[in-house]
Design a protein around this motif. Structure first.
Motif, PDB file in Angstrom:
ATOM      1  N   TYR A 127       0.934  -1.296   0.040  1.00  0.00           N
ATOM      2  CA  TYR A 127      -0.014   0.085   0.116  1.00  0.00           C
ATOM      3  C   TYR A 127       0.783   1.374   0.044  1.00  0.00           C
ATOM      4  N   VAL A 128       1.970   1.150   0.818  1.00  0.00           N
ATOM      5  CA  VAL A 128       2.799   2.318   0.930  1.00  0.00           C
ATOM      6  C   VAL A 128       3.538   2.673  -0.513  1.00  0.00           C
ATOM      7  N   THR A 129       4.000   1.656  -0.962  1.00  0.00           N
ATOM      8  CA  THR A 129       4.661   1.554  -2.454  1.00  0.00           C
ATOM      9  C   THR A 129       3.431   2.209  -3.514  1.00  0.00           C
ATOM     10  N   ILE A 130       2.304   1.651  -3.616  1.00  0.00           N
ATOM     11  CA  ILE A 130       1.512   2.331  -4.272  1.00  0.00           C
ATOM     12  C   ILE A 130       0.730   3.720  -4.286  1.00  0.00           C
ATOM     13  N   ASN A 131       0.731   3.846  -2.881  1.00  0.00           N
ATOM     14  CA  ASN A 131       0.456   5.513  -2.596  1.00  0.00           C
ATOM     15  C   ASN A 131       1.493   6.134  -3.145  1.00  0.00           C
ATOM     16  N   ALA A 132       2.751   5.908  -2.702  1.00  0.00           N
ATOM     17  CA  ALA A 132       3.756   6.822  -3.060  1.00  0.00           C
ATOM     18  C   ALA A 132       3.836   6.947  -4.737  1.00  0.00           C
ATOM     19  N   THR A 133       3.578   5.900  -5.415  1.00  0.00           N
ATOM     20  CA  THR A 133       3.485   6.084  -6.758  1.00  0.00           C
ATOM     21  C   THR A 133       2.576   7.081  -7.324  1.00  0.00           C
ATOM     22  N   LYS A 134       1.623   6.737  -6.634  1.00  0.00           N
ATOM     23  CA  LYS A 134       0.135   7.921  -7.145  1.00  0.00           C
ATOM     24  C   LYS A 134       0.474   9.305  -6.732  1.00  0.00           C
ATOM     25  N   LYS A 135       1.341   9.331  -5.717  1.00  0.00           N
ATOM     26  CA  LYS A 135       1.805  10.828  -5.060  1.00  0.00           C
ATOM     27  C   LYS A 135       2.744  11.183  -6.137  1.00  0.00           C
ATOM     28  N   TYR A 136       3.763  10.539  -6.490  1.00  0.00           N
ATOM     29  CA  TYR A 136       4.821  11.191  -7.178  1.00  0.00           C
ATOM     30  C   TYR A 136       5.036  11.085  -8.588  1.00  0.00           C
ATOM     31  N   THR A 137       4.557   9.806  -9.081  1.00  0.00           N
ATOM     32  CA  THR A 137       4.900   9.397 -10.423  1.00  0.00           C
ATOM     33  C   THR A 137       3.994   9.017 -11.137  1.00  0.00           C
ATOM     34  N   ASN A 138       2.785   8.510 -10.938  1.00  0.00           N
ATOM     35  CA  ASN A 138       1.673   8.134 -11.453  1.00  0.00           C
ATOM     36  C   ASN A 138       0.338   8.579 -10.923  1.00  0.00           C
ATOM     37  N   ARG A 139      -0.200   9.854 -10.707  1.00  0.00           N
ATOM     38  CA  ARG A 139      -1.368   9.985 -10.096  1.00  0.00           C
ATOM     39  C   ARG A 139      -2.648   9.512 -10.522  1.00  0.00           C
ATOM     40  N   ASN A 140      -2.786   8.736 -11.771  1.00  0.00           N
ATOM     41  CA  ASN A 140      -4.010   7.901 -12.360  1.00  0.00           C
ATOM     42  C   ASN A 140      -3.921   6.622 -12.043  1.00  0.00           C
ATOM     43  N   LEU A 141      -2.898   6.052 -11.413  1.00  0.00           N
ATOM     44  CA  LEU A 141      -3.017   4.745 -11.108  1.00  0.00           C
ATOM     45  C   LEU A 141      -3.845   4.333 -10.077  1.00  0.00           C
ATOM     46  N   ARG A 142      -4.513   3.156 -10.522  1.00  0.00           N
ATOM     47  CA  ARG A 142      -5.910   2.585  -9.726  1.00  0.00           C
ATOM     48  C   ARG A 142      -5.657   1.232  -9.354  1.00  0.00           C
ATOM     49  N   VAL A 143      -6.184   0.588  -8.405  1.00  0.00           N
ATOM     50  CA  VAL A 143      -6.104  -0.955  -7.941  1.00  0.00           C
ATOM     51  C   VAL A 143      -7.409  -1.416  -8.789  1.00  0.00           C
ATOM     52  N   THR A 144      -7.266  -2.393  -9.722  1.00  0.00           N
ATOM     53  CA  THR A 144      -8.405  -2.867 -10.385  1.00  0.00           C
ATOM     54  C   THR A 144      -9.003  -3.585  -9.532  1.00  0.00           C
ATOM     55  N   GLY A 145      -8.519  -4.513  -8.652  1.00  0.00           N
ATOM     56  CA  GLY A 145      -9.028  -5.390  -7.857  1.00  0.00           C
ATOM     57  C   GLY A 145      -7.955  -6.287  -6.959  1.00  0.00           C
ATOM     58  N   VAL A 146      -8.513  -6.690  -5.990  1.00  0.00           N
ATOM     59  CA  VAL A 146      -7.892  -7.798  -4.976  1.00  0.00           C
ATOM     60  C   VAL A 146      -8.227  -9.296  -5.666  1.00  0.00           C
ATOM     61  N   LEU A 147      -7.302 -10.117  -5.939  1.00  0.00           N
ATOM     62  CA  LEU A 147      -7.867 -11.167  -6.374  1.00  0.00           C
ATOM     63  C   LEU A 147      -7.310 -12.424  -5.442  1.00  0.00           C
ATOM     64  N   LEU A 148      -8.616 -13.144  -4.828  1.00  0.00           N
ATOM     65  CA  LEU A 148      -8.303 -14.255  -3.827  1.00  0.00           C
ATOM     66  C   LEU A 148      -7.766 -15.495  -4.881  1.00  0.00           C
TER      67      LEU A 148
END
Length: 252
Positions: A159-180
């Motif tokens: 989560y920290v890595t994805i959040n940092a990416t959205k903040k600094y290098t790719n603000r449009n990044l989204r999580v499509t879903g969690v797959l069990l």
């Protein structure tokens, strides 16, 4: 408009590579133009797709030797592959030591992006610059998790890595879903993990895929045969589940 999907979870043993390969293969079977990029130095996706690593241009050459992206693409029977390389087992020191280091993959692949409907990235089982590069290039992330006692281990770090990416290098990044993944419906632990997902979903601002991927013996046999599950036995439960996952991805 192409979609770039990173399959990411730094925890090993959760079926990340199996998920990436089978999503890529099934999307191609559905008539989509698909490129699979293997960023993991273990080269497991590359091996499953029977792509070459010797005597050809690989992801290493694309990222660090300034090879043209077109020259790194291997055209397989169903889909295209940019192979990983054993030289990528420790790539951190290879990236530029400046502000461009997180944009290396995006910049290198931009010229080929619109040739495909989907680009699927198999990410390494670790946090670091390679994962951050994949997330910076991606439009979206699929997070596979297993229904075992340690299935959610390290999810906060991701989560920290994805959040940092959205903040600094790719603000449009989204999580499509969690797959069990590796789901066994009748086990109490699987039900407990499923029931505990709302907190994780809220954290990533996403949903869980309706389809849960069951593991069967043919899945392991397909890996040994270096084939997708769909190609090995399209009637087995795992193959059917991944097919439904792809239908969900297309609809999201």
């Amino acid at each position: 408009m192409s979609r770039v999907i990173a399959v990411a979870n730094q925890k090993g043993g959760i079926g990340k590579t199996t998920t990436a390969v089978n999503i890529a293969y099934d999307l191609a079977e559905m008539g989509r133009r698909v490129l699979l990029i293997d960023t993991d130095g273990q080269c497991n996706s590359t091996d499953t797709c029977r792509a070459r690593v010797e005597g050809v241009a690989t992801l290493y050459d694309l990222l660090f030797e300034h090879e043209n992206a077109e020259e790194c693409i291997q055209h397989m029977e169903k889909l295209d592959v940019i192979a990983s390389d054993k030289l990528l087992k420790n790539p951190e020191t290879k990236f530029p030591d400046d502000a461009t280091r997180l944009f290396t993959m995006r910049d290198a692949c931009e010229e080929i992006r619109e040739q495909y409907d989907f680009i699927v990235i198999d990410t390494p089982p670790s946090l670091g610059c390679m994962l951050s590069n994949a997330l910076t290039f991606a439009d979206e992330v699929v997070i596979p998790v297993t229904c075992d006692r340690y299935g959610m281990e390290g999810i906060n770090d991701l989560y920290v890595t994805i959040n940092a990416t959205k903040k600094y290098t790719n603000r449009n990044l989204r999580v499509t879903g969690v797959l069990l993944n590796k789901y066994k419906e009748r086990t109490t632990l699987c039900r407990e993990i499923s029931n505990g997902l709302p907190e994780v979903l809220k954290m990533f601002d996403t949903t869980v895929f309706d389809t849960k991927v069951r593991e069967c013996e043919d899945c392991k046999k397909a890996q040994s045969a270096r084939m997708s599950v769909q190609a090995y036995n399209s009637s087995c439960s795992t193959a059917k589940d991944y097919w439904r996952v792809c239908e969900e991805i297309i609809g999201r």
